[in-house]
Design a protein around this motif. Structure first.
Motif, PDB file in Angstrom:
ATOM      1  N   SER A 105       0.818  -1.207   0.000  1.00  0.00           N
ATOM      2  CA  SER A 105       0.000   0.000   0.000  1.00  0.00           C
ATOM      3  C   SER A 105       0.860   1.269   0.000  1.00  0.00           C
ATOM      4  O   SER A 105       0.489   2.250  -0.640  1.00  0.00           O
ATOM      5  N   PHE A 123       0.998   6.311  -7.152  1.00  0.00           N
ATOM      6  CA  PHE A 123      -0.184   7.110  -7.490  1.00  0.00           C
ATOM      7  C   PHE A 123       0.176   8.596  -7.551  1.00  0.00           C
ATOM      8  O   PHE A 123      -0.194   9.312  -8.467  1.00  0.00           O
ATOM      9  N   GLU A 146      -3.901   2.494 -14.375  1.00  0.00           N
ATOM     10  CA  GLU A 146      -3.849   1.474 -13.314  1.00  0.00           C
ATOM     11  C   GLU A 146      -3.035   0.248 -13.738  1.00  0.00           C
ATOM     12  O   GLU A 146      -2.410  -0.397 -12.903  1.00  0.00           O
ATOM     13  N   LEU A 178       0.578   1.322 -13.157  1.00  0.00           N
ATOM     14  CA  LEU A 178       0.859   1.382 -11.716  1.00  0.00           C
ATOM     15  C   LEU A 178       1.033  -0.022 -11.132  1.00  0.00           C
ATOM     16  O   LEU A 178       1.945  -0.274 -10.347  1.00  0.00           O
ATOM     17  N   ARG A 182       4.520  -1.441  -9.573  1.00  0.00           N
ATOM     18  CA  ARG A 182       4.567  -1.922  -8.201  1.00  0.00           C
ATOM     19  C   ARG A 182       5.150  -3.329  -8.136  1.00  0.00           C
ATOM     20  O   ARG A 182       5.977  -3.631  -7.287  1.00  0.00           O
ATOM     21  N   ASN A 188      -4.185  14.443 -18.441  1.00  0.00           N
ATOM     22  CA  ASN A 188      -4.378  13.059 -17.988  1.00  0.00           C
ATOM     23  C   ASN A 188      -5.867  12.774 -17.775  1.00  0.00           C
ATOM     24  O   ASN A 188      -6.569  13.613 -17.213  1.00  0.00           O
ATOM     25  N   GLU A 206     -10.340   4.713 -12.223  1.00  0.00           N
ATOM     26  CA  GLU A 206      -9.490   3.530 -12.341  1.00  0.00           C
ATOM     27  C   GLU A 206      -8.185   3.596 -11.548  1.00  0.00           C
ATOM     28  O   GLU A 206      -7.782   2.612 -10.945  1.00  0.00           O
ATOM     29  N   ARG A 207      -7.535   4.732 -11.550  1.00  0.00           N
ATOM     30  CA  ARG A 207      -6.315   4.870 -10.751  1.00  0.00           C
ATOM     31  C   ARG A 207      -6.641   4.814  -9.250  1.00  0.00           C
ATOM     32  O   ARG A 207      -5.904   4.238  -8.462  1.00  0.00           O
ATOM     33  N   MET A 208      -7.765   5.390  -8.897  1.00  0.00           N
ATOM     34  CA  MET A 208      -8.171   5.364  -7.484  1.00  0.00           C
ATOM     35  C   MET A 208      -8.532   3.955  -7.029  1.00  0.00           C
ATOM     36  O   MET A 208      -8.380   3.620  -5.861  1.00  0.00           O
ATOM     37  N   PHE A 221      -7.019   1.295  -8.032  1.00  0.00           N
ATOM     38  CA  PHE A 221      -5.706   0.693  -7.746  1.00  0.00           C
ATOM     39  C   PHE A 221      -5.258   1.057  -6.325  1.00  0.00           C
ATOM     40  O   PHE A 221      -4.829   0.204  -5.539  1.00  0.00           O
ATOM     41  N   LEU A 222      -5.404   2.331  -5.993  1.00  0.00           N
ATOM     42  CA  LEU A 222      -5.000   2.822  -4.671  1.00  0.00           C
ATOM     43  C   LEU A 222      -5.865   2.200  -3.572  1.00  0.00           C
ATOM     44  O   LEU A 222      -5.351   1.711  -2.557  1.00  0.00           O
ATOM     45  N   ASP A 260      -7.638  -0.530  -3.618  1.00  0.00           N
ATOM     46  CA  ASP A 260      -7.373  -1.972  -3.529  1.00  0.00           C
ATOM     47  C   ASP A 260      -6.179  -2.227  -2.606  1.00  0.00           C
ATOM     48  O   ASP A 260      -6.216  -3.118  -1.759  1.00  0.00           O
ATOM     49  N   ALA A 261      -5.136  -1.415  -2.750  1.00  0.00           N
ATOM     50  CA  ALA A 261      -3.935  -1.584  -1.925  1.00  0.00           C
ATOM     51  C   ALA A 261      -4.227  -1.262  -0.459  1.00  0.00           C
ATOM     52  O   ALA A 261      -3.784  -1.985   0.444  1.00  0.00           O
TER      53      ALA A 261
END
Lengths: 246, 246
Positions: free
Chosen positions: A70, A77, A85, A88, A92, B53, B58-60, B62-63, B65-66
């Motif tokens: 995390s 991010f 994603e 990213l 990772r 961008n 979608e990027r959030m 990823f965040l 999920d972590a």
């Protein structure tokens, strides 16, 4: 089976030495040293807690792996706003790869803390990365998420994470170091020699010498690999300078 | 492509309503509402930030999920002291399975916030879990890790995580609810009826009525599944009582 108290509370002197070494490694004062002790207990030492549960680094490795995941996710991010994603996720995986974590564990010489009844050679390559993750788990339990972040920032992100190199934009660190030394008029020398020690497979060591000083070392099964390792280590020390040059 | 400002700063009234609904959902005051807006933007809405961008959840995701992964890891580590790392890994996978996250997203009716140019049916089943994770990512960005923990504790752990059921020790929630009602002398009734609506596949709905009151509902493609869903929901409400009975 020995009882945990023997392990958790050894001679005061040993505790004291561990505490001092740990503080240096962590960059902050550990509050509860027992978490860190557990992080370095190999399962070959069959100790149980008062409820009969085995005490070793494996559960802490699970915890540290999650914290690492995390913290790195948040770092990526914020650092790569144009990465989707998929990017990213891939970055990772590269940062927290077994290989990378083993390298980190070795760099920090964490193996010196490990308590085990089997020899270090028999614990396998992944022991380095595993105890590195366990250490992060211990930090979380001892000081919480913020300290995990700080430690990972210092020991993983600042020391090793370099987006261009992870994107494979750098194909040879040796080439890069040679170029950098030429441009900045530094004298560079690779001192490579056979260094198999007691091992069956032939190994090579290299000392990377800049202007007469040994700046980094590398060791591997081929000269080329050893030189690449030593060069990569230099790269991480001087990456700001080197990137300016590129 | 529209510019983000249109999305981020709509009519004040819409903002106000979103803020109120969000506060209720989160259980705390959001500081920067823009993070939450992004968490509910589907990629079909092609908006860009000032650097070009794309802005969507979608990027959030990823965040989030972590963050979910590490909060659940710490919860399991602390709650199940006798679980080894294999057990912990397996339990975490069950808790954060697509299925479970989709259920959570549906329960919270997150879809009401989603901005999209395609119909909700065309976004697929996983939209529910995806935006649930994105919401967690937004909480992290807005209020930090501690608030993520609190939210996950309330909405995931307390509401859904039950170690015995995850260990598959419970094979039928319906059976369990029947047993519980018999032992506690409650009148229990399953009111099951066909409820296909506009869908092509036959669906059933069930109302679970205890002592004359509708306590929970379920809907699925078979009567049995719908009854099991409704029973499982009851189980999570009364799990302390029910576990005492077992």
């Amino acid at each position: 089976m020995k009882f945990i108290r023997n392990i958790i509370k050894p001679q005061d002197k040993e505790d004291e030495e561990f505490y001092v070494a740990l503080k240096k490694l962590l960059g902050f004062r550990p509050k509860n040293i027992n978490y860190y002790k557990t992080a370095f207990i190999h399962r070959s030492i069959k100790v149980l807690d008062e409820n009969g549960n085995p005490i070793n680094y494996e559960r802490m490795e699970f915890l540290g792996d999650a914290m690492l995941g995390s913290v790195i996710a948040a770092f990526l991010f914020k650092t790569v706003p144009d990465g989707n994603e998929g990017y990213l996720t891939q970055m990772r995986s590269k940062i927290v790869s077994r290989n990378q974590l083993n390298t980190l564990g070795k760099e920090l010489d964490l193996i010196r803390f490990v308590k085990s009844t089997i020899s270090k050679n028999r614990m396998g390559q992944n022991i380095y990365g595993n105890i590195f993750e366990a250490l992060i788990g211990a930090i979380y339990l001892d000081r919480g998420y913020r300290y995990c972040e700080k430690f990972i920032d210092k020991r993983v992100i600042n020391a090793f994470v370099d987006i261009p190199s992870l994107e494979n934009k750098i194909t040879s660190y040796k080439g890069l170091i040679i170029e950098w030394c030429q441009k900045t008029k530094k004298n560079l020398e690779f001192q490579t020699y056979e260094d198999s020690g007691n091992e069956n497979i032939r190994h090579y060591s290299v000392k990377l010498v800049i202007d007469g000083k040994v700046i980094s070392k590398g060791r591997s099964t081929s000269k080329k690999k050893a030189e690449e390792i030593a060069s990569k280590r230099i790269y991480f020390v001087y990456q700001d300078e080197i990137k300016n040059m590129l």
